[in-house]
Write an enzyme that holds these catalytic residues in place. Structure first.
Site, mmCIF file in Angstrom:
data_model
loop_
_atom_site.group_PDB
_atom_site.id
_atom_site.type_symbol
_atom_site.label_atom_id
_atom_site.label_comp_id
_atom_site.label_asym_id
_atom_site.label_seq_id
_atom_site.Cartn_x
_atom_site.Cartn_y
_atom_site.Cartn_z
ATOM 1 C CG PHE A 109 -0.420 0.579 2.454
ATOM 2 C CD1 PHE A 109 0.368 -0.160 3.303
ATOM 3 C CD2 PHE A 109 -0.682 1.900 2.784
ATOM 4 C CE1 PHE A 109 0.885 0.394 4.463
ATOM 5 C CE2 PHE A 109 -0.176 2.469 3.941
ATOM 6 C CZ PHE A 109 0.621 1.710 4.781
ATOM 7 C CE LYS A 110 5.306 1.371 4.690
ATOM 8 N NZ LYS A 110 4.638 0.091 5.069
ATOM 9 C CG ASP A 111 3.780 0.786 -4.598
ATOM 10 O OD1 ASP A 111 4.950 1.204 -4.455
ATOM 11 O OD2 ASP A 111 3.508 -0.391 -4.893
#
Ligand code: PLP
Length: 463
Positions: A109-111
């Site tokens: 999810f950090k993208d």
């Protein structure tokens, strides 16, 4: 919109300055001076928007610096690298809604935030004609997402230190196979803590930091939180369309960044839309102890199968504390000074208030594996270990009256070992990970020695 510090000792600044500053100069974290309030009528309008259009609207509410058409273009480019047209699609499984946040280039999810942050940095530098050298240490996920966020960007070089041979093989390859000339991977012969302490030491050398315009990309950057607010609102709108007015969210939590974005979304939306945030922790249960007993005190880090949640200080916690202290910076400052000095903070007088925002439970390793196994058996759907922690917490904490959205923070193939242990086979590799081992890679293996890493940066930095 102006930004203030949780410790109340800086003059208000604009959005772009807040993004470039990262940490506030008084040691606090930056927050908008007010959270915009969204009416039911505006929600009706937003119902029709694509992910990208909604992201543009939300960013625009929190920023007066960047013209809307530029935001729109930036958002468009940020999410063009995602492999799903809805960016963060949602699917109903086993009575829960799984919000898949892993469709970006590095499958975590950090993208969602770092793709945008890279473009914000690039825009700012182009405006001011400057440059920056990003420096960071990673134990896995953040490094690759940061590298993909700024690869090929003008005016930015990125140096990411990872512990040699101590990340998963896939995590290392995701970083080292990025061959853009502005990307520098350093495998440090030592632990993550060794790499992290070299980075900290270089940042604290102010003449060095200033000369090379060192920039950080860690989870306290306000733009990262803001980018994450979008998928809460987006998924809420989908459930609203199905007739659900009140919705809960279960969030696998480490540094409190993702769930704090949920807290901001909850404050923006009309009362009760996001009813309860379920804060899911693994064996590192610092934040669960806080929610249940008001006890915020450091323990020792335990290694688990959900390593991105293996923390004992939650770097975004101070933002929530600011609201808990009724937006009084001096009290937050006193609290944080006490925490730094003693490693503990007694907030037991506030548990009733906290319970109005969060429920929480800590999930053991056995429960994590069992959740992956049973979910696969019943739903034919594979959870990664971080997501499994959130699903188990949703089962334990949910209220039968409301739907729960579980944030799926990583693709199961990134954590094949845990999946193998649970179901006896490894997940199929998605396209992004196939053939990674055969790709050309570039990485400098170095001793955990600050002086040589400093020279390496001096030799390769933009200046
Ligand atoms: C970073 C990360 C988390 C934790 O998110 P925080 O914002 O630090 O709470 C959870 N799952 C995965 C897969 C992550 O990479």
């Amino acid at each position: 919109m102006k930004y203030i510090s949780t410790r109340g000792e800086i003059e208000p600044i604009g959005f772009c300055d807040a993004v470039m500053m990262g940490l506030a100069r008084d040691g606090g974290l930056l927050l908008p001076s007010a959270i915009p309030q969204i009416s039911e009528t505006l929600l009706d309008t937003w119902q029709r928007l694509t992910y990208q259009q909604l992201a543009t609207e939300i960013l625009d509410l929190f920023n007066d610096d960047i013209p809307k058409h530029i935001l729109e273009d930036m958002v468009e480019r940020s999410y063009a690298s995602f492999d799903h047209p809805h960016v963060t699609p949602m699917t109903e499984k086993g009575g829960l809604y799984i919000l898949e946040l892993f469709h970006g280039p590095t499958l975590a999810f950090k993208d969602v935030a770092l793709q945008l942050l890279g473009n914000l940095f690039e825009y700012q530098l182009a405006q001011k004609g400057g440059f920056m050298n990003i420096l960071g240490a990673t134990s896995g996920d953040t490094g690759s997402a940061a590298i993909y966020g700024v690869r090929g960007k003008k005016g930015i070089n990125i140096f990411i230190l990872h512990p040699h041979g101590r990340t998963s093989p896939i995590q290392a390859l995701q970083m080292t196979t990025v061959l853009d000339p502005n990307v520098f991977n350093v495998a440090v012969k030592g632990t993550f803590d060794d790499a992290q302490s070299i980075v900290k030491s270089l940042f604290s050398d102010l003449p060095f930091k200033d000369a090379y315009h060192l920039g950080a990309i860690n989870s306290i950057n306000w733009a990262r939180v803001l980018a994450q607010v979008v998928y809460y609102v987006y998924s809420y709108l989908k459930l609203r369309k199905l007739g659900h007015k009140h919705v809960d969210y279960s969030v696998p939590t480490g540094n409190f960044g993702d769930i704090f974005a949920g807290y901001v979304a909850r404050k923006m939306l009309p009362q009760g839309c996001i009813h309860t945030l379920i804060l899911a922790t693994n064996a590192n249960d610092l934040l669960t102890r806080f929610v249940l007993h008001g006890d915020y005190s450091k323990g020792t880090v335990q290694a688990t199968s959900s390593p991105s949640m293996d923390i004992q200080i939650a770097s975004n916690f101070e933002r929530y504390l600011y609201y808990l202290r009724d937006e009084d910076g001096s009290r937050v400052k006193a609290d944080m000074e006490q925490f730094t000095a003693t490693g503990t903070l007694d907030l037991s007088g506030l548990t009733e208030r906290v319970a109005g925002d969060f429920r929480s439970t800590s999930v053991s390793e056995e429960q994590t594996v069992e959740t992956i196994r049973s979910f696969y058996e019943q739903e034919k759907y594979l959870l990664d270990p971080h997501t499994a922690v959130g699903v188990k917490a949703a089962w334990d904490c949910r209220d039968a009256d409301r739907p729960v959205v579980c944030l799926a923070t990583a693709h199961p193939a990134k954590f094949g070992q845990a999946v193998l242990q649970a179901i006896g086979k490894e997940p199929e590799l998605p396209v992004a990970l196939k053939g990674l081992a055969e790709k050309e890679s570039r990485c400098s293996v170095m001793e955990a020695d600050e002086a040589s890493i400093r020279s390496y940066i001096e030799a390769n930095a933009i200046q």
